[in-house]
Motif scaffolding. Structure first.
Motif: not given
Length: 254
Positions: A11-12, A88, A90, A134, A137, A140
């Motif tokens: 994850r970022t 992205t 996250d 978020m 996708r 988040g």
């Protein structure tokens, strides 16, 4: 059912105000948990570079971006720059903040605007810039750093208390609005924490007396707040949204 863990592997995370204090501790802990970290700071190039090096020494990945999170154009530049590097976002931790001790009748409009801009408007701006990704996708986690003073109030800290109370209200509103998209929004309301911004050496004697009057009779450590942020960002907290965790040494009790 897959058992949740504290891991942020793959994850970022974007952390605002991350060069020092709670933000730095959170960035280090997130990196240790496997996250790729974007370190936001405002003209703290040396501190941010030191943090990036520390994360890399741990085997992690980090990028530092200077931006004023109270300015909409700078926030968009920050988020666009982060996405260009990590793809992205996250996890978002809204940590940037300032504090000022001043009698209310001596508080100027400029004081008010500066405190509310950094401590509350920034949360609105960064969330607004990050949430579309978020939503797209359908997932988040957002962690907003508030304060126990946003719950308790404190004389001589009116703008700060108002801003942090606003962070709590904004957190709950966003949690309700974005829960259908599987986005969790929570807050942390720390008690007094030993940082460069808040220290026994730099605050008034009256402040020190009040802050150390909490049941644990001590300041918290940045790492203790970072631990709450890691929990809320991880899958261990996947049933948490709209909540306010209080690592505060007992300063707030029902």
């Amino acid at each position: 059912m897959t058992l949740p863990t504290l891991s942020l592997q793959g994850r970022t995370a974007l952390i605002t105000g991350a060069a020092t204090g709670i933000g730095r501790a959170t960035a280090l802990l997130f990196a240790q948990a496997g996250a790729r970290v974007v370190v936001n700071h405002l003209r703290q190039d040396a501190e941010a570079a030191s943090l990036v090096q520390a994360i890399q020494a741990l085997g992690g990945k980090a990028t530092a971006i200077s931006a004023d999170v109270s300015d909409a154009a700078d926030v968009q530049r920050l988020v666009d720059g982060a996405l260009a590097v990590v793809g992205t976002i996250d996890v978002l931790v809204n940590n940037a903040g300032i504090i000022q001790e001043k009698a209310f009748l001596d508080t100027t409009e400029a004081d008010w605007d500066r405190l509310l801009g950094t401590d509350l408007k920034s949360v609105f701006l960064v969330c607004r810039a990050v949430l579309p990704g978020m939503v797209a996708r359908r997932g988040g986690a957002i962690v907003n750093i508030a304060s126990d003073l946003g719950i308790l109030g404190r004389e001589r800290y009116a703008p700060y208390c108002a801003a942090k109370a606003g962070v709590i209200g904004l957190t709950k509103s966003l949690a309700r609005e974005f829960a259908p998209q599987q986005i969790r929004v929570n807050a942390i309301a720390p008690g007094p924490v030993a940082t460069a911004m808040v220290s026994l050496e730099h605050m008034s004697a009256e402040w020190v007396e009040k802050e150390l009057a909490i049941p644990q009779h001590r300041l918290g450590e940045p790492e203790e707040i970072a631990a709450s942020a890691l929990f809320l960002a991880s899958d261990l907290a996947r049933f948490y949204t709209g909540q306010v965790l209080g690592p505060n040494g007992g300063s707030v009790m029902p």
